[in-house]
Design a protein around this motif. Structure first.
Motif, PDB file in Angstrom:
ATOM      1  N   GLU A  68      29.780  29.961  14.852  1.00 40.90           N
ATOM      2  CA  GLU A  68      29.039  31.129  14.352  1.00 40.90           C
ATOM      3  C   GLU A  68      30.014  32.075  13.510  1.00 40.90           C
ATOM      4  OE1 GLU A  68      30.538  33.237  18.069  1.00 40.90           O
ATOM      5  OE2 GLU A  68      29.732  31.931  19.504  1.00 40.90           O
ATOM      6  N   ARG A  69      30.980  30.758  12.667  1.00 39.01           N
ATOM      7  CA  ARG A  69      31.618  31.618  11.550  1.00 39.01           C
ATOM      8  C   ARG A  69      30.661  30.811  10.045  1.00 39.01           C
ATOM      9  NH1 ARG A  69      37.980  31.785  12.723  1.00 39.01           N
ATOM     10  NH2 ARG A  69      38.329  33.067  15.102  1.00 39.01           N
ATOM     11  N   PRO A 126      19.758  29.914  16.755  1.00 41.66           N
ATOM     12  CA  PRO A 126      20.827  29.052  17.879  1.00 41.66           C
ATOM     13  C   PRO A 126      19.974  29.499  19.475  1.00 41.66           C
ATOM     14  CG  PRO A 126      21.993  30.664  16.464  1.00 41.66           C
ATOM     15  CD  PRO A 126      20.175  30.877  15.752  1.00 41.66           C
TER      16      PRO A 126
END
Length: 439
Positions: A92-93, A128
């Motif tokens: 996610e980062r 995603p």
């Protein structure tokens, strides 16, 4: 713009794993990462292990997005796509834009410029949510959901049932806990004073789970009074027990040898290892003065009946260690199990020829497959009149009485054998049998 050093290193490691059948863990601790910062080492490790764990899901997504089979893609392009999709779907980062651009740069670096536009288009279509798959309802869908070979999941469902097979797969996809064995209370206290946060293990009294801190930088670790070792592996070594002369037949990398040396400080211990480079590493790691290391194939050792205790921790498929070694599941074929079985039978036969009257041998694997475990013991024992299988329950009870183990050891039993199952017992999957030469 060139790709970042972390992603270049990750790409090169993944390429070697595919091309050379190298092991990712060894490469991640090699000179390839010497020039990386701590943050880049972490990212490199995350990408390598993540791509290997989730390869089937990544390839499924690539085929959906590209409308072509991954078998038609050049390996260099495929690796870059896997890396990009893993970052988009799991990290996610990492901004999706960065994941796309960096992966495209890796395609250029691989001199696959004709595939640059294709890779860019595929990755820009990815979101995603596009990497999700329906919940599993059978072995085939479970294999896709948890990214394992279908043939392997089918075996586990047949052997253990759907729920246990699912637990194994889920465990394999998680980053495993870091577990160490501490030689004594002083070593543990040194770790704590060095900023290492620990909690007690679940099976073995000397096992500690590392919650925070760098064990490898402590004096206790460099002096060999603390070492990294899964609890299942520690338990197998404890089953060997105590003796005057001890033989470790397939000793590298040496964790079990260290436990045996710790518990048999006055014994003569011979650690045999087939491969010379692994024997050298074993000697560097195991510093106990009562351990002698030799480069030898235990199958070639002359019968001696000279050892009170023998450990035959045989080379195996390693299907009990997929959380730590995810590439194994993509290298292994069902046909490999028969070949491994034959070698394991030979090693166990040879090991038993070294056991003296009243002495014991422990046969062990880190495999979940019956061909490498029960079937080997049963085949060899069917040829032997002077040996008997000792119920592991007796040995675990004795270890608990000594304070070496904790918890309910009954859950670790499968008939007369030890069997730990990933996802059920919070450790790697191990099998062990204790065999005794009759008086």
């Amino acid at each position: 713009m060139a790709a970042s050093p972390a992603r270049i290193a990750a790409y090169d490691i993944l390429h070697r794993v595919e091309r050379e059948r190298a092991f990712a863990d060894e490469l991640l601790h090699s000179a390839l990462l010497n020039n990386l910062s701590a943050a880049d080492r972490g990212l490199c490790t995350e990408i390598v292990m993540g791509v290997l764990r989730w390869r089937a899901r990544l390839d499924f997504a690539i085929e959906q997005l590209a409308s072509r089979s991954v078998e038609r893609l050049d390996l260099e392009v495929l690796i870059a796509l896997r890396m990009g999709l893993y970052q988009i779907g799991w990290l996610e980062r990492v901004p999706a834009r960065a994941a796309v651009n960096e992966s495209v740069e890796l395609v250029k670096r691989a001199r696959k410029r004709s595939a640059v536009a294709f890779a860019n288009a595929v990755l820009r279509k990815a979101k995603p949510g596009s990497l999700e798959v329906p919940p599993a309802h059978d072995a085939a869908s479970q294999a896709l959901e948890w990214s394992h070979p279908e043939w392997l999941v089918e075996r586990w469902v047949h052997e253990h049932g759907f729920d246990v097979a699912r637990a194994i797969c889920e465990f394999d996809q998680r980053v495993p806990e870091t577990v160490v064995r501490v030689a004594d209370d002083a070593a543990e206290q040194e770790l704590i004073e060095s900023g290492v946060s620990l909690k007690h293990g679940r099976l073995v009294s000397r096992a500690r789970i590392v919650e925070q801190g760098d064990v490898a930088k402590t004096r206790a670790f460099t002096e060999g009074r603390v070492h990294f070792q899964d609890e299942g592996s520690q338990l197998v070594a404890l089953l060997v027990g105590r003796g005057r002369r001890v033989l470790d037949c397939c000793a590298a990398p040496g964790g079990k040898t260290m436990v045996m040396a710790e518990r048999n400080a006055e014994a003569e211990i011979l650690a045999a290892e087939l491969h010379e480079h692994r024997a050298r590493s074993l000697r560097d790691r195991v510093r106990a003065k009562n351990v002698s290391v030799v480069t030898a194939d235990v199958r070639d050792l002359p019968p001696s009946s000279d050892y009170d205790r023998v450990l035959a921790d045989v080379p195996c498929s390693g299907t009990g260690t997929l959380a730590r070694n995810p590439e194994i599941k993509w290298k292994l074929n069902a046909s490999d199990l028969d070949e491994l079985h034959g070698k394991q039978v030979q090693i166990l036969r040879s090991a038993l020829r070294q056991v003296n009257t009243g002495g014991r041998a422990v046969y062990s694997t880190c495999s979940l497959e019956r061909e490498e475990c029960e079937s080997v013991v049963e085949e060899v024992m069917s040829e032997q009149n002077e040996f008997r299988t000792v119920p592991v329950q007796e040995e675990l009870g004795a270890l608990q009485a000594e304070g070496e183990t904790i918890g309910n050891f009954g859950i670790l039993l499968r008939g007369d054998y030890l069997r730990t199952i990933p996802g059920i017992h919070h450790c790697d999957g191990f099998f062990a049998a204790v065999i005794e030469r009759r008086n």
